[in-house]
Structure formats: structure tokens, C-alpha cells
Design a protein around this motif. Structure first.
Motif, mmCIF file in Angstrom:
data_model
loop_
_atom_site.group_PDB
_atom_site.id
_atom_site.type_symbol
_atom_site.label_atom_id
_atom_site.label_comp_id
_atom_site.label_asym_id
_atom_site.label_seq_id
_atom_site.Cartn_x
_atom_site.Cartn_y
_atom_site.Cartn_z
ATOM 1 N N ASN A 1 21.258 93.671 -30.907
ATOM 2 C CA ASN A 1 19.804 93.825 -30.997
ATOM 3 C C ASN A 1 19.315 94.616 -29.781
ATOM 4 O O ASN A 1 19.408 94.138 -28.653
ATOM 5 C CB ASN A 1 19.166 92.423 -31.040
ATOM 6 N N LYS B 1 16.291 95.302 -28.992
ATOM 7 C CA LYS B 1 14.981 94.810 -28.533
ATOM 8 C C LYS B 1 14.121 95.983 -28.037
ATOM 9 O O LYS B 1 14.151 97.057 -28.643
ATOM 10 C CB LYS B 1 15.167 93.712 -27.475
ATOM 11 N N HIS C 1 13.223 86.871 -36.104
ATOM 12 C CA HIS C 1 13.766 86.705 -34.751
ATOM 13 C C HIS C 1 12.815 85.832 -33.943
ATOM 14 O O HIS C 1 11.600 85.857 -34.159
ATOM 15 C CB HIS C 1 13.961 88.078 -34.079
ATOM 16 N N GLU D 1 19.980 80.855 -32.801
ATOM 17 C CA GLU D 1 19.800 81.228 -31.389
ATOM 18 C C GLU D 1 18.832 80.247 -30.728
ATOM 19 O O GLU D 1 17.616 80.333 -30.961
ATOM 20 C CB GLU D 1 19.168 82.623 -31.268
ATOM 21 N N GLY E 1 18.487 85.612 -23.368
ATOM 22 C CA GLY E 1 18.266 86.435 -22.180
ATOM 23 C C GLY E 1 18.686 85.787 -20.869
ATOM 24 O O GLY E 1 18.443 86.344 -19.803
ATOM 25 N N GLY F 1 22.655 84.489 -24.917
ATOM 26 C CA GLY F 1 23.512 84.434 -23.736
ATOM 27 C C GLY F 1 24.931 84.933 -23.933
ATOM 28 O O GLY F 1 25.724 84.956 -22.994
ATOM 29 N N LEU G 1 25.284 87.668 -32.499
ATOM 30 C CA LEU G 1 24.089 88.502 -32.360
ATOM 31 C C LEU G 1 23.749 88.476 -30.873
ATOM 32 O O LEU G 1 23.606 87.390 -30.295
ATOM 33 C CB LEU G 1 22.948 87.898 -33.185
ATOM 34 N N ALA H 1 22.260 90.808 -27.072
ATOM 35 C CA ALA H 1 21.431 91.894 -26.550
ATOM 36 C C ALA H 1 21.729 92.156 -25.077
ATOM 37 O O ALA H 1 22.533 93.022 -24.737
ATOM 38 C CB ALA H 1 19.953 91.579 -26.754
ATOM 39 N N SER H 2 21.098 91.375 -24.165
ATOM 40 C CA SER H 2 21.066 91.766 -22.747
ATOM 41 C C SER H 2 22.432 91.894 -22.098
ATOM 42 O O SER H 2 22.623 92.752 -21.232
ATOM 43 C CB SER H 2 20.194 90.781 -21.950
HETATM 44 O O1 G3P Z 1 18.862 88.915 -30.894
HETATM 45 C C1 G3P Z 1 19.737 88.601 -29.862
HETATM 46 C C2 G3P Z 1 19.163 87.717 -28.864
HETATM 47 O O2 G3P Z 1 17.937 87.167 -29.037
HETATM 48 C C3 G3P Z 1 20.008 87.189 -27.798
HETATM 49 O O3 G3P Z 1 19.603 87.844 -26.665
HETATM 50 O O4 G3P Z 1 19.900 88.772 -24.450
HETATM 51 O O5 G3P Z 1 20.555 86.406 -24.895
HETATM 52 O O6 G3P Z 1 21.928 88.270 -25.833
HETATM 53 P P1 G3P Z 1 20.546 87.807 -25.382
#
Ligand code: G3P
Length: 222
Positions: free
Chosen positions: A9, A11, A93, A141, A147, A181, A200, A202-203
């Protein structure tokens, strides 16, 4: 949906927006080719077309609105997103929550248009409710871990394990992903060992010094 699967993602991080979104897509594509693991890009709507023109990656939208063509302003219409190049979408989301009736409508729109639906949930109970709508995937999640770099698969393994158990009891065909995470190969392996079909995230990738190396590490223990 081929599994194991990695859904990235993008974002609205600057590191994954505009021209940087394309660079990240090239990293994702080469990590997918080198590892043989399916990797999906989830860029902002404005970046979908460019990535679709320049790569052969599967692309999901971050959000689709429960609307039909016509008089709406500032919305994400499924038809336009498909023309731009998506083959699926995240829905609901944690950073773009929807009403249950609207989630149902968008899952149905995805089915009618033959694209994949991945509905995000925040816990085991909402995952069970969403499984009854038969999306292609549920991605659980816990919002408090998003994050943080604290991986759900290691910090709250029971959430992943019980979501898998409960969702599969309702509909075996629904894939179960987990997120929040997730960063390293150990995090993804722990998720798969708990029965998840993929992750799934992101950061952990977007903020990495080398997103490609981080992606290769992510799938290195599968
Ligand atoms: O959509 C993925 C997400 O919400 C998780 O974010 O940064 O913790 O990998 P993150």
C-alpha cells in the motif's frame, strides 16, 4: 489471487507518490521477478495509469467509492480505475473506513467488473462479518500497530491465527492476509506459519533505504 502474496500500500507517503511511485513500482517488479512471489502495487489513484503503462505489475486501487457513473464530484469511480489499469482494490482500509452497506456494494461492484476485492478489517469480529460478503480476501490490521514497525504476526499472533480460523470456517475461498508493522522476512514467515495467505504492508518498505532489498528480505524465508 496467487499466494503467497505481498500487497504494498503506497498510501500518501512522498516516497511513494508521483515519479517516486513509478520508481517504487520498478523495484516491486524486479523483486517480484527475482523472487517469483506475487507482488501488488497499491498507488494513489493519480499514479495508477503511469505505473500500468510502464510495468506489468498487478495494481490495486486504495479505495473505490460505492457510486455509479454520473453526478459525483471528487469520487473514485470503478470504471475509470479499471481503464487506468487496476485489477483489484483495497476496500475499507483503517485510514478510509466505510459503512457495512457500502463495503457490500463495492465488493459486489468488484465481482460484476471481474476485479479482486481485498477488504481490510481491524479485528477478528469484523473479519468474520466481512467473510460473509465473500470478498476475494480479508486483510486484518490492528489499527494501533499500523505504521509502528511492531509486526502483528509477532506481537499479536492470536489475531492472525484466529482470523484465519474464523474466516475459513465461514468461507474457505476467502484468502486471509495480515498487516500492520510487517517489515522483515521473519515477520512475513511468522504470518505464513500462522496460516495467512500473504501480507499487506507499507512503511517498512516505503521508508527503507533500499525498497527492493527490503522486499527481497521480506520474502527471503518463504
Ligand atoms: O495497508 C497497510 C498498512 O496499513 C500497514 O501499514 O506501515 O504498518 O506496514 P504499515
Amino acid at each position: 489471487m496467487d499466494t503467497p502474496i505481498v500487497i504494498l500500500n503506497y498510501k500518501t507517503y512522498l516516497e511513494s507518490s508521483g515519479l517516486k511511485a513509478l520508481e517504487l513500482a520498478h523495484d516491486l517488479e524486479s523483486a517480484a521477478n527475482e523472487s517469483g512471489i506475487t507482488m501488488v502495487a497499491v498507488p494513489q489513484a493519480a499514479d495508477i495509469f503511469r505505473i500500468s503503462e510502464e510495468t506489468s505489475l498487478p495494481i490495486f486501487a486504495q479505495h473505490i467509492d460505492p457510486i455509479s457513473p454520473g453526478g459525483h464530484t471528487g469520487s473514485n469511480l470503478i470504471n475509470t480505475l479499471i481503464d487506468a489499469g487496476i485489477s483489484g482494490s483495497l476496500i475499507n482500509h483503517s485510514e478510509q473506513r466505510m459503512k457495512l452497506a457500502d463495503i457490500d456494494e463495492v465488493v459486489k461492484l468488484c465481482k460484476e467488473n471481474n476485479i479482486e476485492s481485498c477488504v481490510c478489517t481491524n479485528n477478528i469480529e469484523t473479519s468474520k462479518a466481512i467473510a460473509t460478503l465473500s470478498p476475494d480476501a480479508v486483510a486484518v490490521e490492528p489499527p494501533e500497530l499500523i505504521g509502528t514497525g511492531i509486526p502483528v504476526s509477532q506481537a499479536q499472533p492470536e489475531v492472525v491465527e484466529d482470523t484465519v480460523k474464523e474466516v475459513k470456517a465461514i468461507n474457505k475461498k476467502v484468502k486471509v492476509l495480515c498487516g500492520a508493522g510487517i517489515t522483515t522476512g521473519d515477520d512475513m514467515k511468522a504470518a505464513m506459519d500462522l496460516g495467512a495467505d500473504g501480507v499487506l504492508l507499507a512503511s517498512g518498505i516505503i521508508k527503507a533505504e533500499s525498497p527492493k532489498d527490503a522486499l527481497l528480505d521480506l520474502v527471503s524465508k518463504l
